[in-house]
Structure formats: structure tokens, C-alpha cells
Design a protein around this motif. Structure first.
Motif, PDB file in Angstrom:
ATOM      1  N   SER A 175     -10.370   0.448  -5.784  1.00  0.00           N
ATOM      2  CA  SER A 175      -9.786  -0.850  -5.431  1.00  0.00           C
ATOM      3  C   SER A 175      -8.275  -0.864  -5.625  1.00  0.00           C
ATOM      4  CB  SER A 175     -10.434  -1.962  -6.255  1.00  0.00           C
ATOM      5  OG  SER A 175     -10.200  -1.760  -7.643  1.00  0.00           O
ATOM      6  N   MET A 176      -7.793  -0.072  -6.593  1.00  0.00           N
ATOM      7  CA  MET A 176      -6.344   0.017  -6.812  1.00  0.00           C
ATOM      8  C   MET A 176      -5.669   0.829  -5.708  1.00  0.00           C
ATOM      9  SD  MET A 176      -6.353   0.671 -10.941  1.00  0.00           S
ATOM     10  CE  MET A 176      -4.626   1.149 -10.942  1.00  0.00           C
ATOM     11  N   LEU A 177      -6.308   1.911  -5.293  1.00  0.00           N
ATOM     12  CA  LEU A 177      -5.717   2.791  -4.282  1.00  0.00           C
ATOM     13  C   LEU A 177      -5.892   2.258  -2.864  1.00  0.00           C
ATOM     14  CD1 LEU A 177      -6.841   6.282  -5.637  1.00  0.00           C
ATOM     15  CD2 LEU A 177      -4.565   5.255  -5.777  1.00  0.00           C
ATOM     16  N   PHE A 178      -7.026   1.576  -2.613  1.00  0.00           N
ATOM     17  CA  PHE A 178      -7.334   1.133  -1.258  1.00  0.00           C
ATOM     18  C   PHE A 178      -7.723  -0.341  -1.272  1.00  0.00           C
ATOM     19  CE2 PHE A 178      -8.595   5.603  -1.684  1.00  0.00           C
ATOM     20  CZ  PHE A 178      -7.733   6.181  -0.765  1.00  0.00           C
ATOM     21  N   PRO A 179      -6.748  -1.247  -1.201  1.00  0.00           N
ATOM     22  CA  PRO A 179      -7.053  -2.684  -1.165  1.00  0.00           C
ATOM     23  C   PRO A 179      -7.762  -3.037   0.139  1.00  0.00           C
ATOM     24  CG  PRO A 179      -4.727  -2.297  -0.730  1.00  0.00           C
ATOM     25  CD  PRO A 179      -5.296  -0.990  -1.136  1.00  0.00           C
ATOM     26  N   PRO A 180      -8.409  -4.219   0.200  1.00  0.00           N
ATOM     27  CA  PRO A 180      -9.121  -4.618   1.425  1.00  0.00           C
ATOM     28  C   PRO A 180      -8.203  -4.606   2.639  1.00  0.00           C
ATOM     29  CG  PRO A 180      -9.630  -6.113  -0.374  1.00  0.00           C
ATOM     30  CD  PRO A 180      -8.511  -5.241  -0.855  1.00  0.00           C
TER      31      PRO A 180
END
Length: 458
Positions: free
Chosen positions: A122-127
Motif C-alpha cells: 500500500s505504501m509503494l502502490f497507492p490506489p
């Protein structure tokens, strides 16, 4: 991949420790270093293979609980297999205590690993911010599916194709990370797809039935023009022989193994209300041939006293207490092993439907008849990758994906994947009271609800 390899390495290290400090001395066979390496390698390969097949490596694609469940399911399966191998090598049952401790440690590790992976991902690839473009069909159903994954998708805006391709292209150009194309006419869909491809914009497409058929084509290079071949569907003699052999062997083995449970189930159903134990219903199999499907009765005898068949809903009061239990553990499906032995069904194939249901669906989807190109199945592609309340149109596309990509290996893979969905409650959840289960009518937006069976195929 790196995160998956870390999890695999930790679990293999745990088994290595257990092997050297607990089980190696219990095995009668003499193991040198090469034997140790071979056994540990088998454990690692099995764990990697099952984790990948069941989705345990699907970090970022599946929900966190699905990754956790898949990884735990794979780990338990591998540990059970290895325990059986160790017992065979020892010519007796080895102490299960250490293996149970290893399983407990694995589950704790998988829980920690899943949480860390979810946080890191979730930190590396936000929505992704997405634009949804729709046609005549209502888009609320597909919007709800994307909203169920707020960790991955953020549908910021919806536009209708009637607003014009130019305005849609201008909207998507600088403001979004991708586009969703939902049930558009072919010409408009292709224009938007080419625009997005040319501008390196990510596109999510819900395929139409011809797209599914094309996916199963054979690529030919006879001329200097690319060409795809869609074959007339028919299994080869070898494929039919292998598929039937698997059906017979597995059905006989399962009948033998489950016969005590089937007897207990039959007694409980009879004692509850004195009604019939089995439920028979006319269904269609290959080439629309009709047969009587067998199930353990899970509803009241008068479940359809008004003469109207309907899908089971959530908290359906027609389902008996015994029925709730056997539905949850899938025991209601066990009598269909007899249908498989008789040749009416196969283990893997589209779930059989009632003739009147097929006729009603074909009013809206003439292609629904394509499902009868193969023998009906106890489980299938739509059951593994769909749910009980997946719309008939989506189930049709899933079943056609199976038909157009058939192989013996695919059958074996789906049989193994079926073991996983047996433990997932959402695969048998009933429909909501207001849920439309047929495709929506294009102009009115109102769905016709074809009548379902008392025990409609899961």
C-alpha cells in the motif's frame, strides 16, 4: 516475487529444522546429505507450486485475507503430504506433534508476513485513480465490484459513451491512471482502446463473448497476414478417454471414502421431517440432453408449494437446519457422484441448468446454449472463479473460457482449486432479496429474474 520468496525461505527453514531435530532419527531409511537436500527441495517445490496455484503469491492482486487463506491452505496441504511421506518411509505413523507445532508456527508467520506485505504494498502502490466509461447498461454493478477493493482502485468519475469520444479522451489524458471500459459498442471501445494504447494509459476491459472465443484461438502463420483459428469444438479421442477415466476413478474413490458420511446425512435428513432423502430434478448436460440430477434434500418438502422455483437467498427460511450444515460443507452435492459414474456429468464442466432456465436465459443470451457443448460438471471454471450469485452472463463467459481452453491439465488444476473453495463461505452465499441475477435489459435497465432451482448449481 521477492516477498513471496522470503516467506518460502522462512517456511522451508522451519521444515529443515524440524527434519534434522525431530524426524530424521525416526525414519528407518538412511539419509545422506543428498537425501536431505532432495527431501527439503521436494518440500520447497510443493510449497511454491501450491502457493502459486492457490493464490498465496498474489500480493497486491488478492485481498489480504485471501492471500493469508491461500497461503495457509497451501502450507497445511504440503505439511500433510510430507507427514504422509515421512510415515511411509518410517513404515509407521511418526509423531504428529512436531508437525502440528510447525503448522502453528507457519500460520503465525504467514499472518505476520501478510500484514507486512499489505502495508508495504500500500505504501509503494497507492490506489489508481480511474475513469469508468459505460454504454447503455447500468454500471452500478461493476462500480460496486471496484469499490470492494479501495486498496487498489479508486473510480473517481464515470462517463457515458454518449458524451463523445473526444471529450472522454480529453478527460483521461492528464487526470487519471487508467480507464475502465464497461460494455461499450465495439467501434467506440476499439477507438478508446487504441487511444489509450497509443498514450500508454492502462485499460481495464470486461470482455464480451466474442472476446472470450478469440482468447482460445490458435495463432497461425500460413500467410504474411496474422490469422487466428477458432476450431469447431470437439475433444479428441485421447482427451475423452483420459477425462472419462479420471471421472470414473475419482468418483469411485470418493464414493468409498464418503459413504459413511452419506449414510449419516441420509439418516439425519429422514429423522428431521420424514421427507425424502434425495432431491431429483431435470437438468441439461452435453447437447442439451436431459437427465435427473441427484442431491441430498436441504430444503423443506414444501419449499416450492406455490409452483414457483427460485434461487436460494441469504437466510432463506426454506432451508432446514440439517440443510444449512450440509450446504456449508457441500455434502448436499455428494449424490452427484452417481451421476458422474452414469456418464451424465463430469467432475469438471459447466454446472447443469434446468431446461426452462436455459430457455429463459436464451431469450436474453442466445449464446447461453454454448455451455452445452461439453458435459455438465460437478464443479467448473465459473464455480472456482465466480460465486453462487455471479450473474448468468458472467458465468457464461467463465464457462466459455473453460471450453475454449480445455486441457486435461486444466481439469486437474480446477479439481485442486475446488478443494480451496470448499472452505470459502462466499462461494455458496445466497442472493440478496433485491439482487438481479439475470442480465439487465438493455433499454429499461430492469432485469428479468429467471426462476432458479431449489438447489441451483453452485
Amino acid at each position: 516475487m521477492i516477498l513471496s520468496m522470503i516467506s518460502l525461505a522462512v517456511q522451508v527453514a522451519g521444515f529443515t529444522f524440524v527434519w534434522y531435530h525431530a524426524y530424521k532419527e525416526q525414519v528407518k531409511m538412511i539419509f545422506w546429505i543428498k537425501g536431505d537436500i532432495l527431501l527439503i527441495s521436494i518440500y520447497a517445490v510443493l510449497l511454491l507450486w501450491l502457493s502459486k496455484m492457490y493464490g498465496g503469491t498474489g500480493i497486491g492482486f488478492l485481498k489480504a485475507w485471501e492471500v493469508f487463506f491461500s497461503q495457509v491452505f497451501s502450507t497445511v496441504g504440503v505439511n500433510v503430504i510430507i507427514y504422509a511421506v515421512l510415515s511411509l518411509m518410517s513404515a509407521k505413523l511418526v509423531d504428529p506433534g512436531t508437525m502440528l507445532l510447525l503448522m502453528a508456527a507457519d500460520i503465525l508467520w504467514i499472518g505476520l508476513w501478510t500484514a507486512l506485505c499489505q502495508l508495504l504494498y500500500s505504501m509503494l502502490f497507492p490506489p489508481r485513480d480511474l475513469l469508468l466509461v459505460s454504454g447503455d447498461r447500468d454500471c452500478e454493478a461493476i462500480l460496486s465490484k471496484f469499490r470492494s477493493r479501495p486498496d487498489k482502485y479508486n473510480v473517481c468519475k464515470t462517463m457515458n459513451i454518449s458524451e463523445g469520444i473526444d471529450s472522454i479522451c480529453e478527460e483521461i489524458r492528464h487526470r487519471y491512471d487508467g480507464m475502465i471500459l464497461w460494455d461499450l459498442p465495439i467501434s467506440e471501445r476499439n477507438a478508446l482502446l487504441k487511444f489509450c494504447y497509443g498514450n500508454s494509459i492502462r485499460v481495464y476491459i470486461m470482455p464480451k463473448i466474442p472476446d472470450v472465443l478469440i482468447k482460445g484461438t490458435t495463432e497461425l502463420h500460413i500467410f504474411d497476414t496474422p490469422m487466428y483459428l477458432i476450431r469447431e469444438y470437439e475433444l479428441t479421442v485421447e482427451q475423452r478417454f483420459v477425462k472419462r477415466s479420471i471421472d470414473l476413478v475419482c468418483a469411485l474413490l470418493l464414493l468409498i471414502v464418503t459413504s459413511p458420511f452419506m449414510l449419516i446425512t441420509a439418516i439425519l435428513i429422514k429423522l428431521y421431517d420424514g421427507g425424502p432423502v434425495l432431491y431429483k430434478q431435470t437438468r441439461c448436460t452435453q447437447d442439451a440432453r436431459e437427465f435427473s440430477i441427484l442431491k441430498f434434500r436441504s430444503m423443506r418438502v414444501d419449499a416450492e408449494k406455490d409452483g414457483v422455483a427460485r434461487l436460494a437467498s441469504k437466510k432463506d427460511d426454506r432451508i432446514t437446519p440439517i440443510g444449512k450444515v450440509i450446504r456449508a460443507i457441500r455434502f448436499d452435492e455428494l449424490p452427484q457422484l452417481v451421476n458422474i459414474l452414469k456418464g451424465d456429468m463430469s467432475f469438471i464442466g459447466p454446472r447443469p441448468e434446468r431446461p426452462e432456465i436455459i430457455a429463459q436465459y436464451m431469450e436474453e443470451m442466445p449464446e447461453f446454449a454454448f455451455r452445452t457443448k461439453v458435459k455438465a460438471g460437478l464443479a467448473g471454471y465459473a464455480q472456482v472463479y465466480g460465486k453462487y450469485n455471479t450473474t448468468p452472463y458472467d458465468k457464461l463467459k467463465l464457462d466459455l473460457t473453460y471450453i475454449e481452453n480445455y486441457s486435461v491439465w486444466l481439469d486437474l488444476k480446477l479439481m485442486l482449486l475446488t478443494l480451496k473453495i470448499l472452505f470459502q463461505p462466499d462461494s455458496t452465499e445466497g442472493v440478496e432479496a433485491d439482487q438481479v441475477t439475470a442480465i439487465r435489459e438493455e433499454k429499461t435497465g430492469r432485469g428479468k429474474k429467471p426462476s432458479g432451482a431449489e438447489e441451483k448449481g453452485k
